[in-house]
Design a protein around this motif. Sequence first.
Motif, mmCIF file in Angstrom:
data_model
loop_
_atom_site.group_PDB
_atom_site.id
_atom_site.type_symbol
_atom_site.label_atom_id
_atom_site.label_comp_id
_atom_site.label_asym_id
_atom_site.label_seq_id
_atom_site.Cartn_x
_atom_site.Cartn_y
_atom_site.Cartn_z
ATOM 1 N N VAL A 1 0.843 -1.201 0.000
ATOM 2 C CA VAL A 1 0.000 0.000 0.000
ATOM 3 C C VAL A 1 0.875 1.246 0.000
ATOM 4 O O VAL A 1 0.620 2.206 -0.727
ATOM 5 N N ARG A 2 1.931 1.217 0.785
ATOM 6 C CA ARG A 2 2.864 2.356 0.819
ATOM 7 C C ARG A 2 3.629 2.482 -0.492
ATOM 8 O O ARG A 2 3.906 3.601 -0.930
ATOM 9 N N ILE A 3 3.988 1.348 -1.081
ATOM 10 C CA ILE A 3 4.692 1.375 -2.362
ATOM 11 C C ILE A 3 3.821 2.065 -3.407
ATOM 12 O O ILE A 3 4.283 2.952 -4.138
ATOM 13 N N ARG A 4 2.569 1.673 -3.481
ATOM 14 C CA ARG A 4 1.658 2.279 -4.457
ATOM 15 C C ARG A 4 1.514 3.783 -4.185
ATOM 16 O O ARG A 4 1.559 4.600 -5.105
ATOM 17 N N ALA A 5 1.334 4.154 -2.927
ATOM 18 C CA ALA A 5 1.199 5.575 -2.582
ATOM 19 C C ALA A 5 2.462 6.354 -2.951
ATOM 20 O O ALA A 5 2.384 7.483 -3.458
ATOM 21 N N ALA A 6 3.617 5.771 -2.714
ATOM 22 C CA ALA A 6 4.882 6.435 -3.043
ATOM 23 C C ALA A 6 5.036 6.614 -4.547
ATOM 24 O O ALA A 6 5.525 7.654 -5.010
ATOM 25 N N ILE A 7 4.615 5.640 -5.322
ATOM 26 C CA ILE A 7 4.700 5.766 -6.777
ATOM 27 C C ILE A 7 3.770 6.880 -7.262
ATOM 28 O O ILE A 7 4.162 7.702 -8.108
ATOM 29 N N HIS A 8 2.562 6.939 -6.722
ATOM 30 C CA HIS A 8 1.655 8.034 -7.087
ATOM 31 C C HIS A 8 2.263 9.380 -6.696
ATOM 32 O O HIS A 8 2.185 10.359 -7.449
ATOM 33 N N SER A 9 2.880 9.445 -5.526
ATOM 34 C CA SER A 9 3.506 10.680 -5.062
ATOM 35 C C SER A 9 4.661 11.076 -5.973
ATOM 36 O O SER A 9 4.818 12.258 -6.327
ATOM 37 N N ALA A 10 5.480 10.118 -6.349
ATOM 38 C CA ALA A 10 6.606 10.397 -7.258
ATOM 39 C C ALA A 10 6.095 10.893 -8.601
ATOM 40 O O ALA A 10 6.667 11.814 -9.196
ATOM 41 N N ALA A 11 4.991 10.308 -9.082
ATOM 42 C CA ALA A 11 4.400 10.733 -10.354
ATOM 43 C C ALA A 11 3.956 12.198 -10.264
ATOM 44 O O ALA A 11 4.181 12.975 -11.204
ATOM 45 N N LYS A 12 3.366 12.576 -9.132
ATOM 46 C CA LYS A 12 2.924 13.975 -8.966
ATOM 47 C C LYS A 12 4.119 14.908 -8.913
ATOM 48 O O LYS A 12 4.079 16.018 -9.452
ATOM 49 N N THR A 13 5.185 14.482 -8.266
ATOM 50 C CA THR A 13 6.405 15.286 -8.215
ATOM 51 C C THR A 13 6.963 15.516 -9.617
ATOM 52 O O THR A 13 7.349 16.621 -9.972
ATOM 53 N N LEU A 14 6.970 14.468 -10.413
ATOM 54 C CA LEU A 14 7.500 14.564 -11.778
ATOM 55 C C LEU A 14 6.603 15.417 -12.669
ATOM 56 O O LEU A 14 7.089 16.044 -13.618
ATOM 57 N N GLU A 15 5.322 15.438 -12.337
ATOM 58 C CA GLU A 15 4.354 16.229 -13.108
ATOM 59 C C GLU A 15 4.638 17.723 -12.964
ATOM 60 O O GLU A 15 4.370 18.500 -13.851
ATOM 61 N N GLY A 16 5.218 18.061 -11.831
ATOM 62 C CA GLY A 16 5.595 19.452 -11.621
ATOM 63 C C GLY A 16 4.638 20.139 -10.789
ATOM 64 O O GLY A 16 4.279 21.113 -10.505
#
Length: 154
Positions: free
Chosen positions: A139-154
């Motif tokens: 669950v944390r892995i999935r949340a972290a990937i979503h968070s990283a995606a938002k970071t990359l989005e800018g």
Amino acid sequence: MAAFTLKINGREHQVDVDPGTPLLWAIRDNVGLTGTKYGCGVAQCGACTVYLDGQTVRSCSLPVSAVGKSEVTTIEGLTSKEGAAVQKAWAAHDVPQCGYCQSGQVMSAAALLGLNPKPTDQDIDLAMTGNICRCATYVRIRAAIHSAAKTLEG
């Protein structure tokens, strides 16, 4: 025994090993990069994940003789913007527990974001299949990937 030149993380390394030696052992024992882990030895757990010319592979089952002139990237050489975002998100979401699987998890997650900058839960689950976390932090892995995606989005 045979001599092989492996390009790992942008540097050439000479190794003298049996051609059937798994890339994992050449990376760890001959080159001295220990971030890539041994988990199962049969390419099922993902702890040994590295990139071969940008594609994720399981280094525990890939013989050195099959690497050729390909570029190998280990967790130590993961310098992509995706890799940086994933590693920051991993810490922010307290993903690591025992930490053993983390290098493989991070490599797979960064590869996913390189291909798909806005993954759905289903995309993440599919991309991360084969990366086993014995501490069950999925669950944390999935949340972290979503968070990283938002970071990359800018």
